[in-house]
Enzyme design. Sequence first.
Site, PDB file in Angstrom:
ATOM      1  N   GLY A   8       0.763  -1.226  -0.015  1.00  0.00           N
ATOM      2  CA  GLY A   8       0.310  -0.077  -0.064  1.00  0.00           C
ATOM      3  C   GLY A   8       0.948   1.053   0.122  1.00  0.00           C
ATOM      4  O   GLY A   8       0.738   1.883   0.663  1.00  0.00           O
ATOM      5  N   ASP A  32       2.243  -2.310  -4.324  1.00  0.00           N
ATOM      6  CA  ASP A  32       0.800  -1.752  -4.606  1.00  0.00           C
ATOM      7  C   ASP A  32       0.077  -2.261  -5.903  1.00  0.00           C
ATOM      8  O   ASP A  32       1.203  -2.973  -6.662  1.00  0.00           O
ATOM      9  CB  ASP A  32       1.017  -0.062  -4.366  1.00  0.00           C
ATOM     10  CG  ASP A  32      -0.199   0.866  -4.118  1.00  0.00           C
ATOM     11  OD1 ASP A  32      -1.426   0.106  -4.496  1.00  0.00           O
ATOM     12  OD2 ASP A  32      -0.397   0.714  -3.069  1.00  0.00           O
ATOM     13  N   TYR A 149     -14.731  -5.328   6.813  1.00  0.00           N
ATOM     14  CA  TYR A 149     -13.662  -4.453   7.343  1.00  0.00           C
ATOM     15  C   TYR A 149     -13.250  -4.897   8.330  1.00  0.00           C
ATOM     16  O   TYR A 149     -12.497  -5.228   8.814  1.00  0.00           O
ATOM     17  CB  TYR A 149     -14.052  -3.415   6.665  1.00  0.00           C
ATOM     18  CG  TYR A 149     -12.703  -2.431   6.540  1.00  0.00           C
ATOM     19  CD1 TYR A 149     -12.256  -2.339   5.995  1.00  0.00           C
ATOM     20  CD2 TYR A 149     -12.871  -1.519   8.281  1.00  0.00           C
ATOM     21  CE1 TYR A 149     -10.735  -1.051   6.278  1.00  0.00           C
ATOM     22  CE2 TYR A 149     -11.604  -1.123   8.620  1.00  0.00           C
ATOM     23  CZ  TYR A 149     -10.675  -0.536   7.505  1.00  0.00           C
ATOM     24  OH  TYR A 149     -10.002   0.483   7.862  1.00  0.00           O
TER      25      TYR A 149
HETATM   26  P1  NAI Z   1      -5.289   4.300   1.035  1.00  0.00           P
HETATM   27  O1  NAI Z   1      -5.919   3.974   0.362  1.00  0.00           O
HETATM   28  O2  NAI Z   1      -4.850   5.959   0.757  1.00  0.00           O
HETATM   29  O3  NAI Z   1      -4.505   3.316   0.674  1.00  0.00           O
HETATM   30  C1  NAI Z   1      -4.573   2.387   0.117  1.00  0.00           C
HETATM   31  C2  NAI Z   1      -3.158   1.335  -0.484  1.00  0.00           C
HETATM   32  O4  NAI Z   1      -3.239   0.204  -1.047  1.00  0.00           O
HETATM   33  C3  NAI Z   1      -3.471   1.828  -2.147  1.00  0.00           C
HETATM   34  O5  NAI Z   1      -2.566   3.010  -2.294  1.00  0.00           O
HETATM   35  C4  NAI Z   1      -3.938   1.183  -2.739  1.00  0.00           C
HETATM   36  O6  NAI Z   1      -4.176   1.241  -4.323  1.00  0.00           O
HETATM   37  C5  NAI Z   1      -3.499   0.188  -1.826  1.00  0.00           C
HETATM   38  N1  NAI Z   1      -4.254  -1.134  -2.432  1.00  0.00           N
HETATM   39  C6  NAI Z   1      -5.574  -1.405  -2.164  1.00  0.00           C
HETATM   40  N2  NAI Z   1      -5.906  -2.761  -3.032  1.00  0.00           N
HETATM   41  C7  NAI Z   1      -5.162  -3.212  -3.122  1.00  0.00           C
HETATM   42  C8  NAI Z   1      -4.999  -4.521  -4.131  1.00  0.00           C
HETATM   43  N3  NAI Z   1      -5.345  -5.383  -4.230  1.00  0.00           N
HETATM   44  N4  NAI Z   1      -3.160  -5.105  -3.957  1.00  0.00           N
HETATM   45  C9  NAI Z   1      -2.445  -4.150  -3.825  1.00  0.00           C
HETATM   46  N5  NAI Z   1      -2.893  -2.694  -3.178  1.00  0.00           N
HETATM   47  C10 NAI Z   1      -3.280  -2.624  -3.059  1.00  0.00           C
HETATM   48  O7  NAI Z   1      -6.007   3.793   2.331  1.00  0.00           O
HETATM   49  P2  NAI Z   1      -5.583   4.059   3.598  1.00  0.00           P
HETATM   50  O8  NAI Z   1      -6.362   5.519   4.689  1.00  0.00           O
HETATM   51  O9  NAI Z   1      -4.069   4.730   3.926  1.00  0.00           O
HETATM   52  O10 NAI Z   1      -5.310   2.866   4.473  1.00  0.00           O
HETATM   53  C11 NAI Z   1      -4.014   2.098   4.555  1.00  0.00           C
HETATM   54  C12 NAI Z   1      -4.463   0.542   5.420  1.00  0.00           C
HETATM   55  O11 NAI Z   1      -4.882   1.274   6.400  1.00  0.00           O
HETATM   56  C13 NAI Z   1      -5.901   0.216   5.519  1.00  0.00           C
HETATM   57  O12 NAI Z   1      -4.962  -1.412   5.627  1.00  0.00           O
HETATM   58  C14 NAI Z   1      -6.981   0.808   5.502  1.00  0.00           C
HETATM   59  O13 NAI Z   1      -7.459  -0.301   6.113  1.00  0.00           O
HETATM   60  C15 NAI Z   1      -5.857   1.087   7.698  1.00  0.00           C
HETATM   61  N6  NAI Z   1      -7.028   2.118   7.972  1.00  0.00           N
HETATM   62  C16 NAI Z   1      -7.425   2.906   7.131  1.00  0.00           C
HETATM   63  C17 NAI Z   1      -8.269   3.756   8.380  1.00  0.00           C
HETATM   64  C18 NAI Z   1      -8.987   5.082   7.918  1.00  0.00           C
HETATM   65  O14 NAI Z   1      -9.234   6.003   7.732  1.00  0.00           O
HETATM   66  N7  NAI Z   1      -8.022   5.851   6.790  1.00  0.00           N
HETATM   67  C19 NAI Z   1      -8.019   3.478   9.431  1.00  0.00           C
HETATM   68  C20 NAI Z   1      -8.091   2.248  10.194  1.00  0.00           C
HETATM   69  C21 NAI Z   1      -7.572   1.453   9.153  1.00  0.00           C
END
Ligand code: NAI
Length: 260
Positions: A8, A32, A149
Amino acid sequence: MGTFAITGSASGIGAATRARVEAAGHTVIGVDLRNAEIDADLGTPEGRQAAVDGVLERCGGTLDGLVTAAGVGPPFPAVPMASINYFGSVALLEGLHGALVASGDAQVVVVGSNSSSTQPNLHMDLVEAFLDGDEAKARQLAETYQDAYAPSKLALARWARRLAPTAEWAGAGVRMNVIAPGATLTPLLQAGLDDETFGPLIKGFTVPTGGFGSPDQIAAGIEFLLLSDARRFLCGTVLYIDGGTDALFRADAVPVPWVL
Ligand code: NAI
């Protein structure tokens, strides 16, 4: 200086973590869907294998750390979410375990979520399907409940805490910890906020400190677990960075006294 894999890495928390790890002088192998050293879809077995193979090739079989930040959140469909969030994380953790052991001094941060303990009445049969490694059943239950989730994140935290103190992990020089962010302003959260069903729910979630977290605040917590002087004594911790929501909802739930 070490070599760290971050899934990610192209956005949000993963990208902010990448910036901090690189600023500390380390090499990052990003994974990613696009814009990473390894472009792979962690939602499929083939993509996960390609990601593991790609990281192993780039790091030469020795890895000093891994952060599993790739993930999706609502309104992303629940069935592929189950595959990406849980199985896409565990496949990398298992597939790169040997390279982490080869380092002899490695650190792993699993990205969970405070939803694992602040979303009420989780479907525990789905949590169990994750922990059983039964992807077909987990996808079927995600379809039934139209939810994956918080169960995926609870299962990840349990998977990590069960294994962290074992001979194969802590005993082999690989310390594993979990970070549990609260609502953090990233593209993932923005997609939820923009949704007419999930937006009001997210906005209604009380954050005692006020506002949302920033990706860099969460990355600072990951950096602590990954690179700080405390790291070699950190094992099996779940670090909440959530503005106090978990404490507000469940003040006495942590720590739980052990009654024999
Ligand atoms: P984001 O959407 O900014 O980043 C997530 C990244 O994961 C993206 O670059 C995306 O392309 C990649 N990704 C998604 N599906 C994929 C796949 N099939 N294969 C490879 N890469 C993939 O989201 P964020 O918020 O930075 O999320 C990062 C982590 O933090 C996630 O695991 C999310 O569940 C967790 N998280 C986020 C929160 C929030 O409020 N933003 C709260 C709690 C946890």
